[in-house]
Design a protein around this motif. Structure first.
Motif, mmCIF file in Angstrom:
data_model
loop_
_atom_site.group_PDB
_atom_site.id
_atom_site.type_symbol
_atom_site.label_atom_id
_atom_site.label_comp_id
_atom_site.label_asym_id
_atom_site.label_seq_id
_atom_site.Cartn_x
_atom_site.Cartn_y
_atom_site.Cartn_z
ATOM 1 N N PRO A 148 34.343 52.677 3.609
ATOM 2 C CA PRO A 148 33.589 52.770 4.867
ATOM 3 C C PRO A 148 34.144 51.814 5.918
ATOM 4 N N ALA A 307 28.144 56.563 7.575
ATOM 5 C CA ALA A 307 29.320 55.699 7.642
ATOM 6 C C ALA A 307 30.583 56.531 7.782
ATOM 7 N N SER A 309 34.304 56.804 7.020
ATOM 8 C CA SER A 309 35.104 56.199 5.961
ATOM 9 C C SER A 309 36.449 56.912 5.864
#
Length: 421
Positions: A148, A307, A309
């Motif tokens: 992330p 997130a 990532s």
């Protein structure tokens, strides 16, 4: 598509071997440069600024590696995901690619398209620096598959403070009933649609926030593991509350994306919008400062996260260079510089917030102290097919308003797609 990148990389390697026999170096300093293709949808604004910051750190931290920008523009990565899927199927993978952390990676994992990064998490200090709840969500089949880069919060309500003040609303509501009371107060003061709302996935975001208020963080998470029943009474109550909230939303919501819904807020035609905290940078860019924020009523300390990532493709032409890119993304300074420019917050809880806005600083504190909760609307709680089914269900409910059909559709999607992670 032309010649696959893997074939080009092999040809380039052969050329390097040939030329190295005739020359002591490819570059002025004698360093042979390898290219790392990084596939993203970050093409403009704060996203590009954050990417540029990472590129600068990568150049310094990874000598002998050259960044190749594999960007495919398009909001929320819809077009990029389609292009990526085609390239992976055709055996032409980038070295590393952007993906929403969590269950959105499931199909890639099942297809053997991404590499296991579990050992690297220890090397890069991520096991200690990331919240335990995030590590748990990132873990599939006992392994970790993506790094992330930064975190956004989804369950945030944005307000037009002038609209609220004109209607006599002074404080943030504590629960859904108080929120409904304030929405009704705005309507009685002439705001026809006090809750700004957009299409399908933005509606799913709102439903998720209501479900968190009804079920709590653990109960909500259980909807995606089988621990909580979609056809249970608490979900029925949450859908009833969600339906009451829709009564205060704009009727053209199915035709709007979130920026168009946000415009209703900025123009004073709405008092509230539930949306992720990327809104802050957008409002500031538009010169609108008359807003305030609060977590969705009843969510408590739940921090519903998504997130951005990066994953390492199992067929990467340059896996060493890709790992150096991932190490850059995982580093404390990489996370600080990236998120300060993008408007998100570091996934690492040990990252200084130097250069962050007041909102980001507060959000980082909430991330450290709150309860991480994943989001199906943004791929952290559910796979892409499951997300598509949920979006279709809420879009149908937006017009038909059949609560039983919505609950049945969500329960059917869970039965089809649920898996133990």
């Amino acid at each position: 598509m032309g010649i696959p990148r893997r074939a080009l990389a092999a040809a380039a390697a052969a050329l390097l071997l040939l030329t190295s026999a005739c020359s002591s170096a490819d570059d002025d300093d004698g360093t042979v440069t390898s290219t790392v293709e990084v596939f993203t949808w970050w093409a403009e604004g704060g996203e590009k600024a954050g990417l540029d910051a990472l590129i600068g750190r990568f150049g310094a931290a990874c000598p002998g590696q050259s960044f190749e920008n594999g960007v495919v523009a398009g909001g929320a990565g819809v077009t990029a995901k389609q292009v990526l899927a085609t390239r992976l199927l055709q055996g032409d993978p980038p070295d590393t690619f952007q993906v929403h952390a969590g269950a959105e990676l499931l199909d890639h994992i099942d297809s053997g398209q991404v590499a296991d990064l579990s050992a690297d998490f220890g090397t890069w200090g991520l096991r200690d620096a990331l919240p335990a709840g995030l590590i748990e969500t990132l873990t599939v089949n006992g392994r970790l598959w993506s790094v992330p880069a930064g975190v956004h919060r989804a369950n945030v309500v944005w307000t037009n403070e002038r609209v609220l003040a004109d209607a006599g609303v002074r404080d943030a509501p504590h629960d859904v009933d108080e929120f409904l009371r304030d929405l009704d107060l705005l309507r009685r003061h002439g705001i026809e649609a006090p809750l700004a709302l957009g299409r399908d996935w933005t509606q799913l975001m709102l439903l998720e926030a209501v479900l968190i208020s009804e079920l709590g963080a653990d109960g909500f998470g259980g909807l995606f593991t089988g621990a909580t029943r979609w056809d249970g009474e608490p979900v029925r109550r949450a859908i009833d509350d969600y339906a009451r909230l829709l009564d205060f939303a704009n009727t053209d919501r199915n035709s709007l994306d979130w920026p168009q819904a946000e415009r209703l807020l900025v123009e004073g035609k709405a008092g509230y919008q539930l949306m992720g905290d990327w809104v802050a940078a957008d409002l500031e860019a538009k010169g609108f400062t008359g807003y305030a924020t609060f977590p969705f009523p009843g969510n408590g300390t739940a921090f519903q996260w998504l997130a951005d990532s990066f994953a390492l493709t199992s067929g990467a032409a340059n896996p060493a260079g890709a790992r150096c890119w991932l190490a850059t993304v995982a580093s404390v300074e990489g996370q600080r510089e990236f998120n300060a420019r993008k408007g998100s917050i570091p996934a690492r809880t040990d990252t200084p917030t130097t250069g962050f806005t007041a909102y980001q600083t507060g959000a980082a504190e909430d991330w450290r102290s709150g309860v991480p909760v994943p989001s199906c609307a943004h791929g952290s709680a559910c796979s892409q097919p499951w997300q598509n089914a949920a979006n279709a269900a809420v879009a149908a409910f937006s017009t038909a308003r059949d609560a039983t059909a919505l609950r049945d559709a969500l329960a059917a999607a869970a039965k089809q797609f649920i898996r133990q992670q």
